[in-house]
Design a protein around this motif. Structure first.
Motif, PDB file in Angstrom:
ATOM      1  N   SER A  10       0.815  -1.217   0.000  1.00  0.00           N
ATOM      2  CA  SER A  10       0.000   0.000   0.000  1.00  0.00           C
ATOM      3  C   SER A  10       0.850   1.270   0.000  1.00  0.00           C
ATOM      4  O   SER A  10       0.328   2.373   0.040  1.00  0.00           O
ATOM      5  CB  SER A  10      -0.917   0.005   1.232  1.00  0.00           C
ATOM      6  N   GLY A  11       2.168   1.129  -0.085  1.00  0.00           N
ATOM      7  CA  GLY A  11       3.075   2.280  -0.103  1.00  0.00           C
ATOM      8  C   GLY A  11       3.096   2.974  -1.452  1.00  0.00           C
ATOM      9  O   GLY A  11       2.619   2.452  -2.462  1.00  0.00           O
TER      10      GLY A  11
ATOM     11  N   ARG B  50       5.254  -4.015  -5.514  1.00  0.00           N
ATOM     12  CA  ARG B  50       5.684  -5.198  -4.765  1.00  0.00           C
ATOM     13  C   ARG B  50       4.509  -5.829  -4.032  1.00  0.00           C
ATOM     14  O   ARG B  50       3.566  -5.161  -3.664  1.00  0.00           O
ATOM     15  CB  ARG B  50       6.752  -4.843  -3.751  1.00  0.00           C
ATOM     16  N   MET B  51       4.624  -7.135  -3.813  1.00  0.00           N
ATOM     17  CA  MET B  51       3.626  -7.871  -3.047  1.00  0.00           C
ATOM     18  C   MET B  51       4.197  -8.097  -1.650  1.00  0.00           C
ATOM     19  O   MET B  51       5.409  -8.172  -1.472  1.00  0.00           O
ATOM     20  CB  MET B  51       3.312  -9.198  -3.726  1.00  0.00           C
TER      21      MET B  51
ATOM     22  N   LYS C  39       1.666  -7.803   7.930  1.00  0.00           N
ATOM     23  CA  LYS C  39       0.390  -7.363   8.496  1.00  0.00           C
ATOM     24  C   LYS C  39       0.189  -5.854   8.337  1.00  0.00           C
ATOM     25  O   LYS C  39      -0.926  -5.366   8.343  1.00  0.00           O
ATOM     26  CB  LYS C  39       0.317  -7.748   9.967  1.00  0.00           C
ATOM     27  N   SER C  40       1.278  -5.106   8.158  1.00  0.00           N
ATOM     28  CA  SER C  40       1.172  -3.657   7.971  1.00  0.00           C
ATOM     29  C   SER C  40       0.668  -3.305   6.578  1.00  0.00           C
ATOM     30  O   SER C  40       0.248  -2.179   6.335  1.00  0.00           O
ATOM     31  CB  SER C  40       2.534  -2.994   8.191  1.00  0.00           C
ATOM     32  N   GLY C  41       0.732  -4.259   5.643  1.00  0.00           N
ATOM     33  CA  GLY C  41       0.283  -4.011   4.281  1.00  0.00           C
ATOM     34  C   GLY C  41       1.333  -3.341   3.421  1.00  0.00           C
ATOM     35  O   GLY C  41       1.048  -2.904   2.319  1.00  0.00           O
TER      36      GLY C  41
ATOM     37  N   GLN D 195      10.528  -2.186   1.835  1.00  0.00           N
ATOM     38  CA  GLN D 195      11.029  -0.840   1.563  1.00  0.00           C
ATOM     39  C   GLN D 195      10.157   0.245   2.190  1.00  0.00           C
ATOM     40  O   GLN D 195      10.659   1.269   2.599  1.00  0.00           O
ATOM     41  CB  GLN D 195      11.129  -0.613   0.055  1.00  0.00           C
ATOM     42  N   HIS D 196       8.864   0.012   2.235  1.00  0.00           N
ATOM     43  CA  HIS D 196       7.949   1.019   2.759  1.00  0.00           C
ATOM     44  C   HIS D 196       7.591   0.779   4.231  1.00  0.00           C
ATOM     45  O   HIS D 196       6.885   1.572   4.830  1.00  0.00           O
ATOM     46  CB  HIS D 196       6.664   1.068   1.919  1.00  0.00           C
TER      47      HIS D 196
END
Length: 102
Positions: free
Chosen positions: A77-78, A88-89, A93-95, A99-100
């Protein structure tokens, strides 16, 4: 009774095929396959676990993809530096991918 047995067989083989079609990530020149959010995957492309094993690739020792066969994977979601959504997949748990997720 035959219908129940037949349905059970279809269900069993369907789940077996789905489990073997796990998506892993590997580059064409690399010797290892990775999970979606492995920091060592670099510019790896998605492929099935069966294809990676057929190409004689081994599991990454850092992300251990064989231990994560049932993780739910989603797109990060970044946002990238130019403002587009990260491709990226991740199973985090943070989604967010590694890198993000800093």
């Amino acid at each position: 009774m035959k219908k129940v047995i037949l349905l059970s067989l279809f269900l069993f083989f369907g789940l077996a095929i789905k489990g073997f079609s796990q998506t892993v990530y590997a580059s064409a020149k690399g010797e290892k396959y990775h999970t979606a959010d492995c920091k060592l995957s670099g510019d790896a492309d998605g492929m099935t676990l069966a294809a990676a094993k057929k190409a004689s690739k081994g599991p990454c020792g850092v992300c251990k993809p064989d231990d994560h066969t049932k993780d739910k994977v989603a797109q990060c979601s970044g946002k990238t530096a130019d403002g587009t959504k990260c491709k990226r997949m991740t199973a985090s748990k943070s989604g967010k991918c590694y890198q993000h997720n800093k």
